[in-house]
Scaffold this active site. Structure first.
Site, PDB file in Angstrom:
ATOM      1  N   GLN A   1      -3.244  17.560   6.193  1.00  0.00           N
ATOM      2  CA  GLN A   1      -3.528  17.406   4.759  1.00  0.00           C
ATOM      3  C   GLN A   1      -5.014  17.133   4.560  1.00  0.00           C
ATOM      4  O   GLN A   1      -5.599  16.297   5.247  1.00  0.00           O
ATOM      5  CB  GLN A   1      -2.694  16.268   4.176  1.00  0.00           C
ATOM      6  CG  GLN A   1      -2.997  15.930   2.734  1.00  0.00           C
ATOM      7  CD  GLN A   1      -4.072  14.863   2.606  1.00  0.00           C
ATOM      8  OE1 GLN A   1      -4.255  14.041   3.508  1.00  0.00           O
ATOM      9  NE2 GLN A   1      -4.809  14.891   1.510  1.00  0.00           N
TER      10      GLN A   1
ATOM     11  N   ARG B   1      -4.343   0.975  -8.282  1.00  0.00           N
ATOM     12  CA  ARG B   1      -3.078   0.407  -7.830  1.00  0.00           C
ATOM     13  C   ARG B   1      -3.230  -1.110  -7.798  1.00  0.00           C
ATOM     14  O   ARG B   1      -3.901  -1.663  -6.929  1.00  0.00           O
ATOM     15  CB  ARG B   1      -2.694   0.993  -6.471  1.00  0.00           C
ATOM     16  CG  ARG B   1      -2.470   2.503  -6.565  1.00  0.00           C
ATOM     17  CD  ARG B   1      -2.749   3.246  -5.286  1.00  0.00           C
ATOM     18  NE  ARG B   1      -2.988   4.670  -5.585  1.00  0.00           N
ATOM     19  CZ  ARG B   1      -3.429   5.544  -4.693  1.00  0.00           C
ATOM     20  NH1 ARG B   1      -3.677   5.170  -3.451  1.00  0.00           N
ATOM     21  NH2 ARG B   1      -3.634   6.799  -5.046  1.00  0.00           N
TER      22      ARG B   1
ATOM     23  N   LYS C   1      -0.910  20.940  -2.834  1.00  0.00           N
ATOM     24  CA  LYS C   1      -0.037  19.802  -3.146  1.00  0.00           C
ATOM     25  C   LYS C   1      -0.587  19.043  -4.350  1.00  0.00           C
ATOM     26  O   LYS C   1      -1.758  18.645  -4.351  1.00  0.00           O
ATOM     27  CB  LYS C   1       0.065  18.863  -1.947  1.00  0.00           C
ATOM     28  CG  LYS C   1       0.966  17.659  -2.179  1.00  0.00           C
ATOM     29  CD  LYS C   1       1.064  16.815  -0.913  1.00  0.00           C
ATOM     30  CE  LYS C   1       1.963  15.601  -1.122  1.00  0.00           C
ATOM     31  NZ  LYS C   1       1.323  14.610  -2.012  1.00  0.00           N
TER      32      LYS C   1
ATOM     33  N   TYR D   1      -8.243  16.226   1.901  1.00  0.00           N
ATOM     34  CA  TYR D   1      -8.891  15.849   0.655  1.00  0.00           C
ATOM     35  C   TYR D   1     -10.272  16.498   0.634  1.00  0.00           C
ATOM     36  O   TYR D   1     -10.995  16.436   1.637  1.00  0.00           O
ATOM     37  CB  TYR D   1      -9.071  14.333   0.558  1.00  0.00           C
ATOM     38  CG  TYR D   1      -7.808  13.556   0.335  1.00  0.00           C
ATOM     39  CD1 TYR D   1      -7.011  13.788  -0.766  1.00  0.00           C
ATOM     40  CD2 TYR D   1      -7.427  12.548   1.223  1.00  0.00           C
ATOM     41  CE1 TYR D   1      -5.851  13.063  -0.984  1.00  0.00           C
ATOM     42  CE2 TYR D   1      -6.273  11.813   1.018  1.00  0.00           C
ATOM     43  CZ  TYR D   1      -5.492  12.079  -0.081  1.00  0.00           C
ATOM     44  OH  TYR D   1      -4.341  11.363  -0.292  1.00  0.00           O
TER      45      TYR D   1
ATOM     46  N   THR E   1      -4.625  18.684  -0.964  1.00  0.00           N
ATOM     47  CA  THR E   1      -4.226  17.829  -2.078  1.00  0.00           C
ATOM     48  C   THR E   1      -5.198  18.056  -3.231  1.00  0.00           C
ATOM     49  O   THR E   1      -6.414  17.881  -3.073  1.00  0.00           O
ATOM     50  CB  THR E   1      -4.216  16.346  -1.661  1.00  0.00           C
ATOM     51  OG1 THR E   1      -3.201  16.165  -0.676  1.00  0.00           O
ATOM     52  CG2 THR E   1      -3.932  15.448  -2.847  1.00  0.00           C
TER      53      THR E   1
ATOM     54  N   ARG F   1       1.212   7.695  -7.885  1.00  0.00           N
ATOM     55  CA  ARG F   1       0.030   6.911  -7.537  1.00  0.00           C
ATOM     56  C   ARG F   1      -1.237   7.367  -8.258  1.00  0.00           C
ATOM     57  O   ARG F   1      -2.309   6.822  -8.025  1.00  0.00           O
ATOM     58  CB  ARG F   1      -0.192   6.976  -6.021  1.00  0.00           C
ATOM     59  CG  ARG F   1       0.902   6.300  -5.229  1.00  0.00           C
ATOM     60  CD  ARG F   1       0.912   6.719  -3.767  1.00  0.00           C
ATOM     61  NE  ARG F   1      -0.171   6.212  -2.984  1.00  0.00           N
ATOM     62  CZ  ARG F   1      -0.232   5.002  -2.430  1.00  0.00           C
ATOM     63  NH1 ARG F   1       0.759   4.145  -2.627  1.00  0.00           N
ATOM     64  NH2 ARG F   1      -1.260   4.635  -1.695  1.00  0.00           N
TER      65      ARG F   1
ATOM     66  N   TYR G   1       0.838  -1.204   0.000  1.00  0.00           N
ATOM     67  CA  TYR G   1       0.000   0.000   0.000  1.00  0.00           C
ATOM     68  C   TYR G   1       0.871   1.250   0.000  1.00  0.00           C
ATOM     69  O   TYR G   1       0.601   2.216  -0.729  1.00  0.00           O
ATOM     70  CB  TYR G   1      -0.925   0.007   1.225  1.00  0.00           C
ATOM     71  CG  TYR G   1      -1.667   1.314   1.390  1.00  0.00           C
ATOM     72  CD1 TYR G   1      -2.812   1.574   0.652  1.00  0.00           C
ATOM     73  CD2 TYR G   1      -1.198   2.307   2.255  1.00  0.00           C
ATOM     74  CE1 TYR G   1      -3.485   2.791   0.773  1.00  0.00           C
ATOM     75  CE2 TYR G   1      -1.854   3.508   2.380  1.00  0.00           C
ATOM     76  CZ  TYR G   1      -2.998   3.747   1.641  1.00  0.00           C
ATOM     77  OH  TYR G   1      -3.647   4.957   1.754  1.00  0.00           O
TER      78      TYR G   1
ATOM     79  N   SER H   1      -2.308  12.987   7.474  1.00  0.00           N
ATOM     80  CA  SER H   1      -3.218  12.732   6.366  1.00  0.00           C
ATOM     81  C   SER H   1      -4.667  12.701   6.827  1.00  0.00           C
ATOM     82  O   SER H   1      -4.970  12.268   7.947  1.00  0.00           O
ATOM     83  CB  SER H   1      -2.867  11.392   5.711  1.00  0.00           C
ATOM     84  OG  SER H   1      -3.841  11.006   4.768  1.00  0.00           O
TER      85      SER H   1
ATOM     86  N   HIS I   1       1.884  12.841  -6.735  1.00  0.00           N
ATOM     87  CA  HIS I   1       1.273  11.941  -5.756  1.00  0.00           C
ATOM     88  C   HIS I   1       2.073  10.647  -5.630  1.00  0.00           C
ATOM     89  O   HIS I   1       1.519   9.561  -5.457  1.00  0.00           O
ATOM     90  CB  HIS I   1      -0.179  11.629  -6.140  1.00  0.00           C
ATOM     91  CG  HIS I   1      -1.084  11.424  -4.956  1.00  0.00           C
ATOM     92  ND1 HIS I   1      -1.948  12.390  -4.500  1.00  0.00           N
ATOM     93  CD2 HIS I   1      -1.250  10.373  -4.126  1.00  0.00           C
ATOM     94  CE1 HIS I   1      -2.618  11.930  -3.461  1.00  0.00           C
ATOM     95  NE2 HIS I   1      -2.200  10.704  -3.205  1.00  0.00           N
TER      96      HIS I   1
END
Length: 379
Positions: free
Chosen positions: A128, A165, A252, A130, A156, A279, A25, A107, A276
């Site tokens: 951070q 992924r 970011k 989202y 972000t 990713r 991960y 995060s 990122h």
């Protein structure tokens, strides 16, 4: 930890101690992982200029980030699921960063919550964010970060959708998560890891669990998260975040010169040149290859940070030489966390700082501010 001489040593130790699903991960990139590989390959391709007979007796890695003094031009990047690399991983990493005199970024997808970390450390940290479809929830997250006295909000901007992924799917790190026999056997061979996680404050996403009734369960929670990433995210949302966040704002995920120019006029304090960690858009430019034109275009208007493949003090020097004011590193400290908890993170930071000091000496440089294109060897 003293026998860990480089980040690769910490990486190998983490591979021995942490279950493969969580290592993958943290390490994996999207699709064929071309951009993930390019981040490292393009950094390593940059050759440094060795100078001799320079007085380098007064070397210092001290500088400023966002106007605040730091011990070196490095911050720990936001990494989801730190608490699955080691129990209470976010708290331990934050403590190590603060002891070393550099920023830590928590995060949104952390295991320990904003409040968990704030209650366990002595100084402000970065948060951070989202932006999800539920804007009411996002407002509450921003308010919680402000209440915890977070010193910067790192927004972000490159995750409207999630790049696939492959390794996560193969390991059952999907939506909903799949518990597989191979994973259980792997965990059974890692008793120290299992004990640290069991002793940790939380076992799921601390910032999100409890937002809705029934969301404490990892299956329900992961499904909600996957449905919340918002394809409508645009510059108006940056304006909205700017209007409700009282502190310093960092954008970011900038990987285009035109986007950097817009960001420089957005009211943000800084941008992070980043893909990122390879990713998201596979086949995108490596972060280091796009850093010089972005720094040249907006470096006089906004603070430019760099993220993408930092594994050593030499890498930090390369990024600074090509226009960054500071760097973020995620995987390097995650390896330290998996290898040895707080002591491992501290060792990762120490390794990179010592490498930067030695690199400065051999380049004939005493101050971080003097690391520029003159230290790059002609190709």
């Amino acid at each position: 930890m003293r026998t860990m001489t480089c980040i690769e040593d910490l990486r190998q130790a983490a591979h021995r101690k942490v279950p493969r699903a969580f290592i993958d991960y943290a390490e994996s990139g999207s699709y064929s992982e071309q951009t993930l590989a390019a981040n490292r390959a393009d950094l390593e391709r940059i050759k440094l200029r060795q100078r001799i007979l320079c007085d380098v007796s007064q070397r210092s890695t001290k500088t400023t980030i966002l106007g605040e003094p730091v011990a070196m031009p490095l911050a720990l990047a936001p990494i989801g699921l730190c608490g699955m690399q080691h129990g209470d991983g976010e708290i331990l990493a934050c403590r190590a960063a603060q002891a070393a005199g550099i920023p830590f970024t928590l995060s949104t997808m952390s295991i320990c919550s904003i409040e968990d970390v704030a209650g366990a450390v002595d100084k402000p940290f970065w948060f951070q964010l989202y932006v999800m479809k539920d804007r009411g929830y996002i407002r509450s997250l921003v308010e919680r970060a402000a209440a915890a006295k977070c010193s910067a909000l790192v927004l972000t901007v490159d995750l409207q959708v999630i790049g696939q992924r492959h390794r996560d799917i193969k390991n059952g790190m999907s939506v909903p998560p799949q518990i597989r026999l191979a994973n259980l056997i792997d965990i059974a061979t890692k008793p120290a890891w299992a004990l640290s996680v069991l002793r940790g404050k939380r076992k799921t996403f601390g910032n999100i669990a409890g937002h809705y009734p029934g969301m404490e369960g990892v299956t329900v929670l992961s499904k909600w998260i996957s449905e919340q990433f918002d394809a409508t995210l645009n510059w108006k949302d940056v304006e909205w975040i700017r209007s409700i966040w009282p502190g310093k704002l960092v954008l970011k995920g900038i990987l285009d010169i035109e986007d950097a120019r817009i960001a420089a006029k957005s009211g943000a304090s800084a941008i992070v040149v980043s893909n990122h960690g390879g990713r998201q858009l596979d086949g995108a430019s490596s972060s280091i290859s796009i850093l010089p034109p972005i720094a040249e275009a907006v470096g006089s208007q906004i603070e430019v940070m760099f993220d993408g493949g930092i594994r050593s003090g030499q890498d930090i020097a390369r990024a600074l030489a090509l226009g960054a004011r500071s760097c973020l590193s995620g995987r390097a400290y995650i390896y330290g966390l998996g290898a040895g908890g707080q002591a491992g993170v501290a060792r990762a930071i120490e390794i990179m700082r010592n490498e930067l000091l030695t690199t400065m000496a051999l380049m004939g440089v005493n101050r971080v501010e003097d690391i520029d294109r003159r230290v790059i060897a002609s190709m």
